[in-house]
Enzyme design. Structure first.
Site, PDB file in Angstrom:
ATOM      1  N   ARG A   1      -8.687  -0.451   4.509  1.00 11.25           N
ATOM      2  CA  ARG A   1      -7.799   0.556   3.899  1.00 11.25           C
ATOM      3  C   ARG A   1      -6.442  -0.057   3.565  1.00 11.25           C
ATOM      4  NH1 ARG A   1      -7.496   6.082   7.069  1.00 11.25           N
ATOM      5  NH2 ARG A   1      -6.075   6.310   5.321  1.00 11.25           N
TER       6      ARG A   1
ATOM      7  N   CYS B   1      -4.967  12.797  12.398  1.00 11.66           N
ATOM      8  CA  CYS B   1      -5.639  11.502  12.260  1.00 11.66           C
ATOM      9  C   CYS B   1      -5.542  10.822  13.621  1.00 11.66           C
ATOM     10  CB  CYS B   1      -4.991  10.686  11.152  1.00 11.66           C
ATOM     11  SG  CYS B   1      -3.588   9.760  11.676  1.00 11.66           S
TER      12      CYS B   1
ATOM     13  N   LYS C   1       0.853  -1.210   0.000  1.00 12.28           N
ATOM     14  CA  LYS C   1       0.000   0.000   0.000  1.00 12.28           C
ATOM     15  C   LYS C   1       0.878   1.246   0.000  1.00 12.28           C
ATOM     16  CE  LYS C   1      -1.742   1.606   4.051  1.00 12.28           C
ATOM     17  NZ  LYS C   1      -1.464   3.003   4.349  1.00 12.28           N
ATOM     18  N   ASN C   2       1.892   1.256   0.881  1.00  8.48           N
ATOM     19  CA  ASN C   2       2.679   2.475   1.057  1.00  8.48           C
ATOM     20  C   ASN C   2       3.715   2.696  -0.035  1.00  8.48           C
ATOM     21  OD1 ASN C   2       1.111   3.002   3.224  1.00  8.48           O
ATOM     22  ND2 ASN C   2       2.635   2.482   4.760  1.00  8.48           N
TER      23      ASN C   2
HETATM   24  C1  EPZ Z   1       4.164   7.029   6.262  1.00  9.69           C
HETATM   25  O1  EPZ Z   1       3.372   8.077   6.805  1.00  9.69           O
HETATM   26  C2  EPZ Z   1       3.257   5.812   6.172  1.00  9.69           C
HETATM   27  N1  EPZ Z   1       2.137   6.099   5.257  1.00  9.69           N
HETATM   28  C3  EPZ Z   1       2.732   5.451   7.564  1.00  9.69           C
HETATM   29  O2  EPZ Z   1       1.954   4.263   7.432  1.00  9.69           O
HETATM   30  C4  EPZ Z   1       3.933   5.165   8.469  1.00  9.69           C
HETATM   31  O3  EPZ Z   1       3.475   4.886   9.769  1.00  9.69           O
HETATM   32  C5  EPZ Z   1       4.860   6.394   8.492  1.00  9.69           C
HETATM   33  O4  EPZ Z   1       5.264   6.731   7.145  1.00  9.69           O
HETATM   34  C6  EPZ Z   1       6.125   6.158   9.315  1.00  9.69           C
HETATM   35  O5  EPZ Z   1       6.811   5.048   8.790  1.00  9.69           O
HETATM   36  C7  EPZ Z   1       2.355   6.032   3.932  1.00  9.69           C
HETATM   37  O6  EPZ Z   1       3.451   5.756   3.478  1.00  9.69           O
HETATM   38  C8  EPZ Z   1       1.169   6.319   3.041  1.00  9.69           C
HETATM   39  P1  EPZ Z   1       6.219  10.456   8.275  1.00  9.69           P
HETATM   40  P2  EPZ Z   1       3.927   9.612   6.780  1.00  9.69           P
HETATM   41  O7  EPZ Z   1       6.122  11.725   7.504  1.00  9.69           O
HETATM   42  O8  EPZ Z   1       4.735   9.830   5.558  1.00  9.69           O
HETATM   43  C9  EPZ Z   1       6.509  13.828  11.614  1.00  9.69           C
HETATM   44  C10 EPZ Z   1       0.089   2.873   7.717  1.00  9.69           C
HETATM   45  O9  EPZ Z   1      -0.375   2.330   8.733  1.00  9.69           O
HETATM   46  N2  EPZ Z   1       6.329  14.809  10.525  1.00  9.69           N
HETATM   47  O10 EPZ Z   1       7.364   9.541   8.029  1.00  9.69           O
HETATM   48  O11 EPZ Z   1       2.782  10.512   7.036  1.00  9.69           O
HETATM   49  C11 EPZ Z   1       5.250  12.999  11.844  1.00  9.69           C
HETATM   50  O12 EPZ Z   1       4.364  13.698  12.700  1.00  9.69           O
HETATM   51  C12 EPZ Z   1       0.560   4.308   7.784  1.00  9.69           C
HETATM   52  O13 EPZ Z   1       0.237   2.295   6.602  1.00  9.69           O
HETATM   53  C13 EPZ Z   1       6.390  16.176  10.826  1.00  9.69           C
HETATM   54  O14 EPZ Z   1       6.567  16.568  11.994  1.00  9.69           O
HETATM   55  O15 EPZ Z   1       4.866   9.605   8.061  1.00  9.69           O
HETATM   56  C14 EPZ Z   1       5.798  11.746  12.482  1.00  9.69           C
HETATM   57  O16 EPZ Z   1       5.991  11.975  13.865  1.00  9.69           O
HETATM   58  C15 EPZ Z   1       0.290   4.932   9.148  1.00  9.69           C
HETATM   59  N3  EPZ Z   1       6.219  17.077   9.827  1.00  9.69           N
HETATM   60  C16 EPZ Z   1       7.170  11.582  11.810  1.00  9.69           C
HETATM   61  O17 EPZ Z   1       7.473  12.849  11.209  1.00  9.69           O
HETATM   62  C17 EPZ Z   1       6.033  16.698   8.522  1.00  9.69           C
HETATM   63  O18 EPZ Z   1       5.914  17.574   7.645  1.00  9.69           O
HETATM   64  C18 EPZ Z   1       7.190  10.526  10.709  1.00  9.69           C
HETATM   65  O19 EPZ Z   1       6.107  10.803   9.833  1.00  9.69           O
HETATM   66  C19 EPZ Z   1       5.977  15.298   8.229  1.00  9.69           C
HETATM   67  C20 EPZ Z   1       6.139  14.380   9.248  1.00  9.69           C
END
Ligand code: EPZ
Length: 420
Positions: A396, A116, A22-23
């Protein structure tokens, strides 16, 4: 709304074929915006989130053909660089159209994703990076509007390794003027899969999979055909299921190299994992051992496997500790597990789990995608019947999970009910 009913006690036995990731599929579909023409993606999982992003591409103007697991996205004539609130609110990954739209069209209007269940999940790092590349950013009435005639290469130093932020910059930088360097880039396998697609399109992306990625912008990209990598989180979820109740399962169509942290953690809990090319053989021990783990960016232990490993800890004899370092609110499965009889104590970002827990089947509520998977796994080890409500969360991210678990011998069925 549907619910899933599980009878506890069965051991999973047999063979399961893992679907596409998915990701990986989500950013790959967004990346087709960059390459006008008929893009073909194979091994695409038939999931709610994938359908949502394909709907978004159609709103933007693409011709989408779904012949699962093959999807054709013709992006020759895109005419509407807008991602509406109604759609983005159901799937935050829609923010991944931002980079490609600005790169191809010089403008984009995307609804702010909002938080979320698992956390605030801001997009400040995505926007700061695009600004550094010369884009003008405006936040108006819940939308982010980004304009830039042509993005220019820049040095982007991410304070945290953000998967989506890295993906947005990789896509935007592919058509920028000059060289973009991303430091502290996310290193997930899905990042490498996106780089493979972009390079096949004619982009120049180097270093994907390491924490430093360098992208040399080109003037145009061409449509391609691409095979999506297997889903390491779906695989990990079934591996945990196999380790419970002394199961014995063969997983086919996986990339073991993407699962090292999960394999290591399973082995430390006493499960045996044999690797053979694109297959894994997982056997649950007579007695699982307690373990300590902390979620980290890849190649650390994945946060998307945290809820599932909490169930493994419940089945182990002893006290385990799980620390969630990525998201601030990713323990929502805990109150539901406690209702089934689990002994779990949370202090700040760490959960202390005492096993073996004598769980009782109960009616429980799914709160987010991976939490719902952990409730299904808990139903496998509980005494009696467990009903999991709000299973749309599960749809999802898991393709045919009821059929796949049933095929491995789980007593599981999906029940439609207008009452829940
Ligand atoms: C991706 O989300 C995945 N989703 C998530 O999978 C996964 O949990 C996550 O990466 C971490 O591995 C997809 O790939 C579609 P991040 P993403 O940006 O990209 C902070 C699932 O269950 N952050 O790596 O949204 C954020 O708050 C889902 O399949 C900022 O502060 O995650 C978090 O603490 C859930 N500012 C950390 O970085 C930003 O602009 C990592 O988030 C962006 C992120």
């Amino acid at each position: 709304m549907d619910q899933i009913v599980i009878e506890g006690g069965a051991s999973l036995r047999g063979r399961v074929v893992i679907s596409g990731a998915k990701n990986a599929a989500l950013p790959l579909i967004c990346a087709t915006i960059l390459a006008p023409g008929r893009n073909v993606l194979n091994n695409v999982p038939r999931l709610g989130d994938v359908r949502t992003v394909l709907k978004l591409l159609a709103i933007i103007g693409a011709e989408v053909d779904m012949e699962w697991p093959r999807v054709v996205v013709d992006t020759s004539e895109l005419d509407n660089p807008v991602a509406p609130y109604e759609l983005v609110k159901t799937m935050r990954a829609a923010i991944l159209v931002l980079g490609p739209l600005v790169a191809r069209y010089g403008k984009a209007k995307v609804s702010l994703p909002g938080g979320c269940a698992i956390g605030a999940r801001p997009i400040n790092l995505h926007l700061k990076a695009l600004e550094a590349m010369g884009a003008d950013i405006e936040i108006k009435r819940g939308y982010v509007e980004v304009t830039c005639d042509r993005l220019r290469g820049a040095r982007i130093d991410f304070p945290v390794a953000t998967v989506g932020g890295t993906e947005n910059v990789m896509m935007a930088a592919s058509l920028a003027d000059g060289v973009t360097e991303i430091n502290n880039a996310a290193r997930e396998p899905e990042i490498e899969d996106l780089a493979d697609l972009l390079n096949a399109m004619g982009a120049k992306v180097e270093g994907a999979g390491t924490s430093r990625i360098v992208i040399t912008g080109v003037d145009s990209l061409r449509a391609v055909e691409h095979h999506v990598i297997p889903d390491r989180i779906e695989a990990g979820t079934f591996m945990v299921g196999a380790a419970l109740n002394r199961g014995e399962v063969e997983l086919a169509g996986v990339r073991p190299a993407h699962l090292i942290p999960v394999i290591d953690a399973l082995r430390s809990a006493g499960a045996s994992v044999d690797i053979q090319d694109d297959r894994l053989f997982v056997r649950g021990p007579a007695e699982l051992k307690p373990f300590n783990l902390t979620t980290e960016p890849h190649p650390g232990f994945p946060t998307d496997m945290q809820a599932q490993f909490m169930v493994l800890a419940l089945a182990a004899r002893g006290t385990s500790m799980i620390t969630e370092s990525i998201f601030e609110n990713r323990f929502m499965h805990v109150p539901e597990l406690v209702r089934m009889g689990a002994d779990i104590d949370i202090t700040s970002r760490s959960a202390t789990i005492v096993g073996p827990a004598r769980l009782e089947g109960a009616t429980v509520m799914a709160t987010d995608l991976r939490a719902s998977a952990s409730l299904i796994l808990a139903g496998l080890i509980a005494e009696g019947t467990t009903q999991v409500l709000r299973v749309y969360h599960l749809d999802r991210g898991y393709e045919n999970i009821v059929e796949k678990l049933g095929g491995l011998g789980a007593g599981i069925q999906r029940v439609s009910s207008e009452f829940f």
